[in-house]
Design a protein around this motif. Structure first.
Motif, PDB file in Angstrom:
ATOM      1  N   VAL A  27     -10.412  12.529   7.243  1.00  0.00           N
ATOM      2  CA  VAL A  27      -9.490  11.929   8.080  1.00  0.00           C
ATOM      3  C   VAL A  27      -8.949  10.484   7.150  1.00  0.00           C
ATOM      4  CG1 VAL A  27      -9.463  10.654  10.110  1.00  0.00           C
ATOM      5  CG2 VAL A  27     -10.591  12.473   9.917  1.00  0.00           C
ATOM      6  N   LEU A  28     -10.003   9.729   6.809  1.00  0.00           N
ATOM      7  CA  LEU A  28      -9.680   8.693   6.124  1.00  0.00           C
ATOM      8  C   LEU A  28      -8.728   8.602   4.910  1.00  0.00           C
ATOM      9  CD1 LEU A  28     -12.981   6.560   6.545  1.00  0.00           C
ATOM     10  CD2 LEU A  28     -10.958   6.101   7.964  1.00  0.00           C
ATOM     11  N   ARG A  29      -8.917   9.839   4.000  1.00  0.00           N
ATOM     12  CA  ARG A  29      -8.173  10.066   2.968  1.00  0.00           C
ATOM     13  C   ARG A  29      -6.999  10.476   3.249  1.00  0.00           C
ATOM     14  NH1 ARG A  29     -12.381  13.037  -1.006  1.00  0.00           N
ATOM     15  NH2 ARG A  29     -13.255  11.372  -2.048  1.00  0.00           N
ATOM     16  N   VAL A  30      -6.596  11.166   4.586  1.00  0.00           N
ATOM     17  CA  VAL A  30      -5.321  11.551   4.944  1.00  0.00           C
ATOM     18  C   VAL A  30      -4.520  10.420   5.145  1.00  0.00           C
ATOM     19  CG1 VAL A  30      -3.976  12.722   6.799  1.00  0.00           C
ATOM     20  CG2 VAL A  30      -5.918  13.859   5.831  1.00  0.00           C
ATOM     21  N   VAL A  31      -5.321   9.481   5.812  1.00  0.00           N
ATOM     22  CA  VAL A  31      -4.385   8.082   6.229  1.00  0.00           C
ATOM     23  C   VAL A  31      -4.174   7.466   5.062  1.00  0.00           C
ATOM     24  CG1 VAL A  31      -4.937   5.819   7.530  1.00  0.00           C
ATOM     25  CG2 VAL A  31      -5.383   7.967   8.549  1.00  0.00           C
ATOM     26  N   MET A  32      -5.114   7.058   4.128  1.00  0.00           N
ATOM     27  CA  MET A  32      -4.783   6.201   2.920  1.00  0.00           C
ATOM     28  C   MET A  32      -3.601   6.978   2.074  1.00  0.00           C
ATOM     29  SD  MET A  32      -6.546   3.681   2.692  1.00  0.00           S
ATOM     30  CE  MET A  32      -6.097   3.260   0.748  1.00  0.00           C
ATOM     31  N   ALA A  33      -3.779   8.501   2.176  1.00  0.00           N
ATOM     32  CA  ALA A  33      -2.580   9.051   1.351  1.00  0.00           C
ATOM     33  C   ALA A  33      -0.945   9.011   2.131  1.00  0.00           C
ATOM     34  CB  ALA A  33      -2.629  10.681   1.346  1.00  0.00           C
ATOM     35  N   GLU A  34      -0.996   8.588   3.306  1.00  0.00           N
ATOM     36  CA  GLU A  34      -0.023   8.392   4.100  1.00  0.00           C
ATOM     37  C   GLU A  34       0.498   6.904   3.682  1.00  0.00           C
ATOM     38  OE1 GLU A  34       3.445   8.907   6.370  1.00  0.00           O
ATOM     39  OE2 GLU A  34       1.854  10.522   5.721  1.00  0.00           O
ATOM     40  N   PHE A  35      -0.474   6.241   3.662  1.00  0.00           N
ATOM     41  CA  PHE A  35      -0.148   4.643   3.252  1.00  0.00           C
ATOM     42  C   PHE A  35       0.565   4.802   1.941  1.00  0.00           C
ATOM     43  CE2 PHE A  35      -3.873   2.530   5.688  1.00  0.00           C
ATOM     44  CZ  PHE A  35      -2.988   2.856   6.754  1.00  0.00           C
TER      45      PHE A  35
END
Length: 149
Positions: A27-35
């Motif tokens: 989940v956190l990696r998806v969020v960081m990728a969006e950033f």
């Protein structure tokens, strides 16, 4: 100005890696990728307000998905979306109370001199940065309509 929220998400990625918590890490990696995508596309560094907007959007997408899975009789998939919502929500500031929201709305209406629904855009433009990540913008929009209507 660099975002403190983004830094805390980045630190959470490292913590999840150390703890071997694959679900949270995903989940956190998806969020960081969006950033990262936004920063590369727009050649900017995200500030806290923009990070909150991204997190809000991620949560809204997952709520919509969870509802669709629930309606389709797939509670196990809805549970995954709910887990992801919980992970992302942990980075949002504490939510505003109804009284706080009402106070912000009344101040914005007074500051803009809004008198009717025509002025709703002005009010929302002033209110949105104050409530981003701390209240459901749709519900606040409905409150503005009732106050101006």
């Amino acid at each position: 100005m660099a975002s403190e929220i983004k830094a805390s998400v980045s630190q959470a990625v490292k913590d999840a890696m150390r703890a071997k918590d694959k679900e949270r890490l995903g989940v956190l990696r998806v969020v960081m990728a969006e950033f990262k995508k936004i920063e590369v596309d727009e050649r900017i560094e995200l500030d806290d307000a923009r990070v909150l907007a991204v997190l809000d959007k991620q949560i809204k997408q997952r709520k919509d998905s969870a509802q669709q899975f629930q309606d389709a009789g797939r509670p196990e998939l809805a549970a995954v979306e709910t887990f992801e919502i919980d992970v992302i929500s942990s980075f949002l500031p504490s939510p505003l109370s109804d009284d706080d929201i009402l106070s912000i709305l009344k101040q914005a209406i007074a500051a803009t001199g809004a008198e009717s629904m025509r002025d709703m855009g002005k009010v929302m433009a002033l209110v949105k940065p104050q409530i981003q990540g701390r209240a459901d913008v749709g519900k606040v929009s409905a409150q503005v309509k009732s106050l101006l209507g």
